[in-house]
Design a protein around this motif. Structure first.
Motif, PDB file in Angstrom:
ATOM      1  N   ARG A 223      63.741   4.867  11.284  1.00  0.00           N
ATOM      2  CA  ARG A 223      64.545   4.742  12.387  1.00  0.00           C
ATOM      3  C   ARG A 223      63.941   3.979  13.521  1.00  0.00           C
ATOM      4  O   ARG A 223      62.958   3.971  13.653  1.00  0.00           O
ATOM      5  CB  ARG A 223      64.940   6.261  12.814  1.00  0.00           C
ATOM      6  N   ASN A 224      64.962   3.329  14.110  1.00  0.00           N
ATOM      7  CA  ASN A 224      64.568   2.307  15.248  1.00  0.00           C
ATOM      8  C   ASN A 224      65.035   3.623  16.501  1.00  0.00           C
ATOM      9  O   ASN A 224      66.079   3.477  16.847  1.00  0.00           O
ATOM     10  CB  ASN A 224      65.261   1.333  15.494  1.00  0.00           C
ATOM     11  N   PRO A 313      54.805  -0.491  22.140  1.00  0.00           N
ATOM     12  CA  PRO A 313      55.597  -0.145  20.954  1.00  0.00           C
ATOM     13  C   PRO A 313      54.762   0.273  19.878  1.00  0.00           C
ATOM     14  O   PRO A 313      53.591  -0.069  19.820  1.00  0.00           O
ATOM     15  CB  PRO A 313      56.107  -1.658  20.835  1.00  0.00           C
ATOM     16  N   SER A 314      55.551   1.236  19.060  1.00  0.00           N
ATOM     17  CA  SER A 314      54.796   1.727  17.796  1.00  0.00           C
ATOM     18  C   SER A 314      55.811   1.827  16.803  1.00  0.00           C
ATOM     19  O   SER A 314      57.211   1.841  16.908  1.00  0.00           O
ATOM     20  CB  SER A 314      54.098   3.271  18.400  1.00  0.00           C
ATOM     21  N   GLY A 315      55.185   2.115  15.506  1.00  0.00           N
ATOM     22  CA  GLY A 315      56.380   2.309  14.408  1.00  0.00           C
ATOM     23  C   GLY A 315      55.725   1.864  13.119  1.00  0.00           C
ATOM     24  O   GLY A 315      54.656   1.331  12.997  1.00  0.00           O
ATOM     25  N   PRO A 316      56.666   2.105  11.904  1.00  0.00           N
ATOM     26  CA  PRO A 316      56.118   1.501  10.797  1.00  0.00           C
ATOM     27  C   PRO A 316      55.935  -0.171  10.532  1.00  0.00           C
ATOM     28  O   PRO A 316      55.324  -0.507   9.485  1.00  0.00           O
ATOM     29  CB  PRO A 316      57.235   1.939   9.696  1.00  0.00           C
ATOM     30  N   GLY A 317      56.252  -0.917  11.546  1.00  0.00           N
ATOM     31  CA  GLY A 317      56.134  -2.263  11.804  1.00  0.00           C
ATOM     32  C   GLY A 317      54.668  -2.590  11.976  1.00  0.00           C
ATOM     33  O   GLY A 317      54.031  -3.723  11.765  1.00  0.00           O
ATOM     34  N   PHE A 318      53.761  -1.591  12.683  1.00  0.00           N
ATOM     35  CA  PHE A 318      52.415  -1.820  12.902  1.00  0.00           C
ATOM     36  C   PHE A 318      51.454  -1.189  11.959  1.00  0.00           C
ATOM     37  O   PHE A 318      52.022  -0.097  11.410  1.00  0.00           O
ATOM     38  CB  PHE A 318      52.288  -1.172  14.217  1.00  0.00           C
ATOM     39  N   GLU A 319      50.201  -1.818  11.787  1.00  0.00           N
ATOM     40  CA  GLU A 319      49.380  -1.299  10.967  1.00  0.00           C
ATOM     41  C   GLU A 319      48.911   0.278  11.297  1.00  0.00           C
ATOM     42  O   GLU A 319      48.544   1.012  10.322  1.00  0.00           O
ATOM     43  CB  GLU A 319      48.355  -2.331  10.998  1.00  0.00           C
ATOM     44  N   PHE A 320      48.812   0.487  12.508  1.00  0.00           N
ATOM     45  CA  PHE A 320      48.082   1.751  12.835  1.00  0.00           C
ATOM     46  C   PHE A 320      49.263   2.639  13.873  1.00  0.00           C
ATOM     47  O   PHE A 320      50.289   1.858  14.378  1.00  0.00           O
ATOM     48  CB  PHE A 320      46.978   1.418  14.018  1.00  0.00           C
ATOM     49  N   GLN A 321      49.098   3.791  14.045  1.00  0.00           N
ATOM     50  CA  GLN A 321      50.159   4.576  14.799  1.00  0.00           C
ATOM     51  C   GLN A 321      49.570   4.442  16.064  1.00  0.00           C
ATOM     52  O   GLN A 321      49.030   5.452  16.937  1.00  0.00           O
ATOM     53  CB  GLN A 321      49.681   6.066  14.098  1.00  0.00           C
ATOM     54  N   ASN A 322      50.169   3.443  16.749  1.00  0.00           N
ATOM     55  CA  ASN A 322      49.496   3.152  18.306  1.00  0.00           C
ATOM     56  C   ASN A 322      49.788   4.391  19.051  1.00  0.00           C
ATOM     57  O   ASN A 322      49.101   4.618  20.209  1.00  0.00           O
ATOM     58  CB  ASN A 322      50.630   2.026  18.518  1.00  0.00           C
ATOM     59  N   SER A 421      60.304   7.260  24.235  1.00  0.00           N
ATOM     60  CA  SER A 421      60.907   7.849  23.287  1.00  0.00           C
ATOM     61  C   SER A 421      60.286   8.828  22.383  1.00  0.00           C
ATOM     62  O   SER A 421      60.948   9.164  21.587  1.00  0.00           O
ATOM     63  CB  SER A 421      61.757   6.659  22.646  1.00  0.00           C
ATOM     64  N   SER A 422      59.025   8.588  22.243  1.00  0.00           N
ATOM     65  CA  SER A 422      58.242   9.096  21.342  1.00  0.00           C
ATOM     66  C   SER A 422      57.954  10.655  21.478  1.00  0.00           C
ATOM     67  O   SER A 422      57.522  10.986  22.494  1.00  0.00           O
ATOM     68  CB  SER A 422      56.828   8.629  21.083  1.00  0.00           C
ATOM     69  N   ASN A 423      58.240  11.496  20.285  1.00  0.00           N
ATOM     70  CA  ASN A 423      57.921  12.853  20.300  1.00  0.00           C
ATOM     71  C   ASN A 423      56.649  12.858  20.051  1.00  0.00           C
ATOM     72  O   ASN A 423      56.025  11.826  19.549  1.00  0.00           O
ATOM     73  CB  ASN A 423      59.026  13.478  19.171  1.00  0.00           C
ATOM     74  N   MET A 424      55.998  14.223  19.926  1.00  0.00           N
ATOM     75  CA  MET A 424      54.804  14.288  19.440  1.00  0.00           C
ATOM     76  C   MET A 424      54.685  15.079  18.298  1.00  0.00           C
ATOM     77  O   MET A 424      54.586  16.029  17.736  1.00  0.00           O
ATOM     78  CB  MET A 424      53.797  15.112  20.396  1.00  0.00           C
ATOM     79  N   LEU A 431      57.148   7.362  11.073  1.00  0.00           N
ATOM     80  CA  LEU A 431      58.378   6.982  10.754  1.00  0.00           C
ATOM     81  C   LEU A 431      59.203   6.046  11.826  1.00  0.00           C
ATOM     82  O   LEU A 431      60.190   5.423  11.155  1.00  0.00           O
ATOM     83  CB  LEU A 431      58.923   7.750   9.942  1.00  0.00           C
ATOM     84  N   ASN A 432      59.332   6.415  12.938  1.00  0.00           N
ATOM     85  CA  ASN A 432      60.124   6.100  13.878  1.00  0.00           C
ATOM     86  C   ASN A 432      59.430   4.851  14.699  1.00  0.00           C
ATOM     87  O   ASN A 432      58.280   4.809  15.075  1.00  0.00           O
ATOM     88  CB  ASN A 432      60.672   6.889  14.849  1.00  0.00           C
ATOM     89  N   MET A 433      60.357   3.781  15.001  1.00  0.00           N
ATOM     90  CA  MET A 433      59.928   2.767  15.996  1.00  0.00           C
ATOM     91  C   MET A 433      60.546   3.200  17.297  1.00  0.00           C
ATOM     92  O   MET A 433      61.401   3.525  17.596  1.00  0.00           O
ATOM     93  CB  MET A 433      60.849   1.512  15.750  1.00  0.00           C
ATOM     94  N   GLU A 434      59.090   3.464  18.308  1.00  0.00           N
ATOM     95  CA  GLU A 434      59.231   3.819  19.282  1.00  0.00           C
ATOM     96  C   GLU A 434      58.646   3.186  20.733  1.00  0.00           C
ATOM     97  O   GLU A 434      58.120   2.036  20.305  1.00  0.00           O
ATOM     98  CB  GLU A 434      58.422   5.373  19.528  1.00  0.00           C
TER      99      GLU A 434
END
Length: 488
Positions: A223-224, A313-322, A421-424, A431-434
């Motif tokens: 999800r975005n 920004p973070s999400g599955p488009g990045f290599e790490f869990q930012n 927008s990011s939950n913990m 999985l989410n783009m945050e």
């Protein structure tokens, strides 16, 4: 003529060989580049329910975006890093702690924009006031409005927001809109929303569309989850709130009397360029359209405040869990007080260790969650961590039903905060783009603490003595849900 027949013994041998092959293949394939907890959860699913487990793994077992989208994100990160390397993003506050500077560097290396100074920020904690404040901001637009929300619905509560978009579009302002496909399809007012956007002349696109017959497909539960609004590159809004009624217009919510409580922030200053960069990167991902010639992203001006802000920004488009790395770093950096607000708190081992270690270091740690749950699996998975948190010394405040405390924030000591927008939970980490905003400034933290006190006034504290009285059936449900939460 030779007749070959298969009796029951041959079928049993065939089933045994097939089952053994699946188990061996699973051990080889599943753990690769996957966190141990997620790998173990998938292996358990495949071993105990082979047919269903294999089917689910093939359907949602890949937690990453398709290679083409990841390549786009890498291009965007490289462009932002190179073009913003030596630009002036305002004057930073002096005497930043060494740990804060190192976290800013971490964020930068993982794809964030530079830390920006001279920003002003105003928190908006009232649900309808937030929607109306965004509408008011939209009406000031002269060049463009960028709208990106996980859920976007035209209804009675959001009519002013959509009317503002219609008004500016009618006088020639460019309106670009992004909304998550899977989160909106099938929801109330979905078709009406798209029709209204089309009628006003907005350029709109679905984010992460699951449309295999149109050649658009990825893991369907990616999800975005971002929520942001940018007006002319000078004002931005971001936070936890979707553009919809506080009941989400769902019959089950209305029947239970559920209403969402959210927190948004209105920002002005150089950091608005960073928020806009997130929108432009998502726009490029969905449309292949580069807007850098039309929009000078790095033409920034000082805002009405003195806050240092960085957009992550973070999400599955990045290599790490930012976002996970940032949250864990802040928990370890805290010296006096940590207050976390998260509607869905399902930590991985690293985050759980960080928060319990903070208690053991003598840090005051408070966690705000909802007493009521709107998603059964997440609700029970979250509850499975309460005992460990309470025993470590975490104060758990439960926002009383029938409200869902949906805000996502963290305050550290007296000078540092995160809002976004990011939950913990593992979904937001993997999985989410945050999008999150790191803020340094005592005045902002004071405002956050006022909001937190408002939450505290409407919450009750969960004690260990109360928790130990939980019935066995609740414990079983909680533990089962905890296992499923790791399926990534």
């Amino acid at each position: 003529m030779i007749n070959i027949t298969f009796d029951a013994t041959w079928w049993l041998v065939l089933v045994f060989i097939t089952d053994l092959t699946i188990r061996i293949a699973a051990v080889i394939i599943v753990p690769r580049n996957r966190r141990p907890t997620a790998a173990m959860a998938w292996l358990l699913a495949i071993y105990f329910i082979p047919l269903i487990g294999v089917f689910l793994f093939l359907l949602i077992g890949n937690p990453r975006l398709p290679r083409k989208r990841r390549k786009k994100q890498e291009q965007i990160n490289g462009y932002i890093r190179e073009t913003s390397e030596h630009l002036d993003f305002g004057t930073l506050r002096p005497h930043a702690p060494a740990w804060f500077t190192s976290l800013v560097t971490l964020n930068r290396n993982l794809g964030a924009m530079p830390l920006a100074g001279d920003n002003g920020a105003r928190l908006i904690s009232d649900y309808q006031q937030s929607l109306d404040a965004m509408a008011e901001g939209i009406r000031t637009a002269e060049r463009y409005v960028h709208v990106e929300f996980y859920i976007l619905q035209t209804d009675a509560a959001t009519d002013n927001f959509f009317a503002a978009l219609e008004e500016v579009a009618a006088r020639g302002v460019t309106v670009r809109v992004l909304l998550d496909h899977w989160a909106n399809r099938g929801k109330p007012y979905y078709k009406q929303t798209l029709k209204r956007l089309t009628a006003m002349g907005a350029e709109w696109h679905l984010m992460l569309p699951v449309q295999p017959f149109k050649g658009k497909y990825q893991r369907p539960d990616l999800r975005n989850h971002r929520k942001l609004l940018v007006i002319d590159g000078t004002v931005a809004f971001m936070g936890s709130q979707n553009v919809t009624d506080s009941t989400y217009n769902l019959k089950k919510n209305i029947k239970r009397g559920l209403h969402w409580v959210d927190l948004m922030v209105r920002v002005e200053g150089p950091v608005v360029a960073s928020v806009n960069a997130v929108f432009l990167s998502d726009w490029y991902s969905e449309t292949d359209e580069v807007l850098s010639d039309e929009i000078d992203l790095f033409s920034v001006r000082s805002g009405p405040g003195d806050l240092d802000c960085q957009i992550i920004p973070s999400g599955p488009g990045f290599e790490f869990q930012n976002n996970l790395k940032l949250f864990a770093g802040l928990l370890y950096a805290a010296q006096r007080k940590i207050i976390v607000v998260s509607p869905y708190f399902v930590p991985d081992e690293a985050l759980l260790l960080a928060i319990t270690t903070a208690c053991q270091r003598g840090i005051e740690v408070q966690l705000f969650v909802s007493e009521e749950g709107d998603q059964a699996l997440v609700y029970h998975a979250q509850r499975s961590y309460y005992e460990a948190l309470l025993r470590a010394g975490v104060q758990i405040w439960m926002y009383q039903r029938p409200y869902i405390l949906h805000s996502k924030s963290m305050t550290i000591d007296d000078e540092t905060a995160i809002i976004g927008s990011s939950n913990m939970d593992m979904r937001s980490f993997g999985l989410n783009m945050e999008v999150s905003m790191l803020v340094r400034g005592e005045e902002f933290v004071r405002d956050m603490r006022e909001v937190e006190q408002g939450y505290r006034d409407l919450s009750r504290e969960l004690t260990l003595a109360e928790w130990e009285k939980q019935p066995l059936r609740s414990t079983v449900l909680d533990n089962l849900a905890r296992l499923t939460s790791a399926l990534q």
